[in-house]
Design a protein around this motif. Structure first.
Motif, short mmCIF file in Angstrom:
data_model
loop_
_atom_site.label_atom_id
_atom_site.label_comp_id
_atom_site.label_asym_id
_atom_site.label_seq_id
_atom_site.Cartn_x
_atom_site.Cartn_y
_atom_site.Cartn_z
N GLY A 172 33.50 42.71 39.83
CA GLY A 172 33.19 41.86 40.69
C GLY A 172 33.26 42.27 42.25
N LYS A 175 34.37 32.60 29.71
CA LYS A 175 34.34 34.25 30.10
C LYS A 175 35.60 35.16 29.42
CE LYS A 175 32.25 34.88 34.02
NZ LYS A 175 32.03 34.74 35.77
N THR A 208 38.14 43.34 48.07
CA THR A 208 39.14 43.80 47.33
C THR A 208 39.02 45.54 46.99
OG1 THR A 208 38.38 42.86 45.29
CG2 THR A 208 40.19 41.96 46.26
N ASP A 236 29.21 44.56 39.37
CA ASP A 236 28.59 43.36 39.72
C ASP A 236 27.05 43.04 39.14
OD1 ASP A 236 28.02 40.67 41.32
OD2 ASP A 236 29.86 41.15 42.25
N ARG A 237 26.55 41.96 39.11
CA ARG A 237 25.14 41.75 38.62
C ARG A 237 24.44 41.79 39.90
NH1 ARG A 237 27.06 35.91 38.20
NH2 ARG A 237 27.06 36.21 36.05
N GLU A 268 24.79 42.42 34.23
CA GLU A 268 25.81 41.61 33.61
C GLU A 268 26.97 42.24 33.22
OE1 GLU A 268 25.95 38.03 33.36
OE2 GLU A 268 24.84 38.25 34.99
N ILE A 269 28.18 41.94 33.33
CA ILE A 269 29.19 42.50 33.07
C ILE A 269 29.56 42.53 31.47
CG2 ILE A 269 31.87 42.65 33.07
CD1 ILE A 269 31.45 42.06 36.13
N ASN A 318 31.92 40.23 48.20
CA ASN A 318 31.77 40.72 49.67
C ASN A 318 32.49 42.15 49.63
OD1 ASN A 318 34.60 40.16 50.21
ND2 ASN A 318 33.69 38.17 51.26
N ASP A 350 38.20 40.12 39.12
CA ASP A 350 38.02 39.10 39.92
C ASP A 350 36.53 38.29 39.54
OD1 ASP A 350 38.77 37.46 42.00
OD2 ASP A 350 38.23 38.81 43.66
C1 SAM Z 1 34.79 36.12 43.38
S1 SAM Z 1 33.72 37.30 43.64
C2 SAM Z 1 34.52 38.93 43.70
C3 SAM Z 1 35.15 39.04 44.99
C4 SAM Z 1 35.48 40.40 45.23
N1 SAM Z 1 36.64 40.79 44.57
C5 SAM Z 1 35.97 40.39 46.85
O1 SAM Z 1 37.00 40.48 46.94
O2 SAM Z 1 35.15 40.40 47.47
C6 SAM Z 1 33.11 37.41 41.93
C7 SAM Z 1 31.75 38.46 41.79
O3 SAM Z 1 31.67 38.70 40.40
C8 SAM Z 1 30.23 38.66 39.95
N2 SAM Z 1 30.15 38.20 38.78
C9 SAM Z 1 30.74 37.14 38.13
N3 SAM Z 1 30.45 36.92 36.75
C10 SAM Z 1 29.77 38.31 36.46
C11 SAM Z 1 29.20 38.55 35.40
N4 SAM Z 1 29.13 37.92 34.27
N5 SAM Z 1 28.38 39.74 35.34
C12 SAM Z 1 28.44 40.50 36.51
N6 SAM Z 1 28.73 39.96 37.74
C13 SAM Z 1 29.47 39.01 37.59
C14 SAM Z 1 29.57 37.69 41.20
O4 SAM Z 1 28.18 38.08 41.34
C15 SAM Z 1 30.49 37.97 42.43
O5 SAM Z 1 30.03 38.91 43.12
#
Ligand code: SAM
Length: 153
Positions: free
Chosen positions: A26, A103, A32, A49-50, A69-70, A29, A91
């Motif tokens: 994830g 998930k 982390t 990330d996707r 997709e993770i 932005n 995250d």
């Molecule tokens: C809560 S945000 C992460 C925040 C990040 N750690 C930060 O501090 O900025 C969750 C991210 O995970 C990605 N995401 C969620 N589920 C996903 C999946 N199944 N496959 C790929 N990306 C995924 C979303 O696109 C999003 O950008």
């Protein structure tokens, strides 16, 4: 400093003696990711990330950004990541309990497969991790809503 930052700094100390990269699940932005690369200098960090929506200054280089997709990319990242991870930082929580449970069901075994013996998993979603010890939740973990698991060495 936020509880999340304090928590990640403690975990960074815990992995000092564990070999292997960090997997950041994830990018979001890039907050982390920025923090992890600051507190873990020299440690290889692969980010999943996707989509890439972070500020350009908070995006890893092309070799370390794994887009898709993770559920697919984590299963098949072996040739690129090569070594099991010292830390998986997950995250991906949505805040929706049903979506997070669904998930967690596919994520947990995939994360387990990618974690080095003695390595850690810090997750915003509770995971069922056979072969891992669930670490006691510190105040910063509780505040940052993190679960922490350590794989048997
Ligand atoms: C809560 S945000 C992460 C925040 C990040 N750690 C930060 O501090 O900025 C969750 C991210 O995970 C990605 N995401 C969620 N589920 C996903 C999946 N199944 N496959 C790929 N990306 C995924 C979303 O696109 C999003 O950008």
């Amino acid at each position: 400093m936020t509880a999340q930052k304090l928590f990640l700094e403690r975990v960074a100390e815990m992995i000092a003696d564990v070999d292997g990269p960090v997997l950041e699940l994830g990018l979001g932005n890039g907050r982390t990711f920025d923090h992890l690369r600051e507190i873990l200098p020299g440690r290889e960090i692969f980010v999943f990330d996707r989509a890439v929506t972070a500020h350009p200054a908070s995006i890893p280089d092309g070799d370390h950004m794994i887009i898709g997709e993770i559920r697919d990319t984590l299963a098949y990242c072996g040739p690129r990541v090569k070594r099991p991870a010292a830390l998986v930082h997950c995250d991906l929580g949505t805040g929706d309990p049903t979506a997070d449970l669904a998930k967690a069901a596919w994520l947990a075994p995939q994360i387990s497969e990618r974690t080095a013996p003695g390595g850690y998993v810090a997750s915003g979603i509770a995971l069922d991790m056979p072969g891992f010890e669930e670490m006691p939740r510190s105040a910063d973990a509780e505040l940052g809503r993190y679960w922490l698991y350590r794989k048997a060495a």
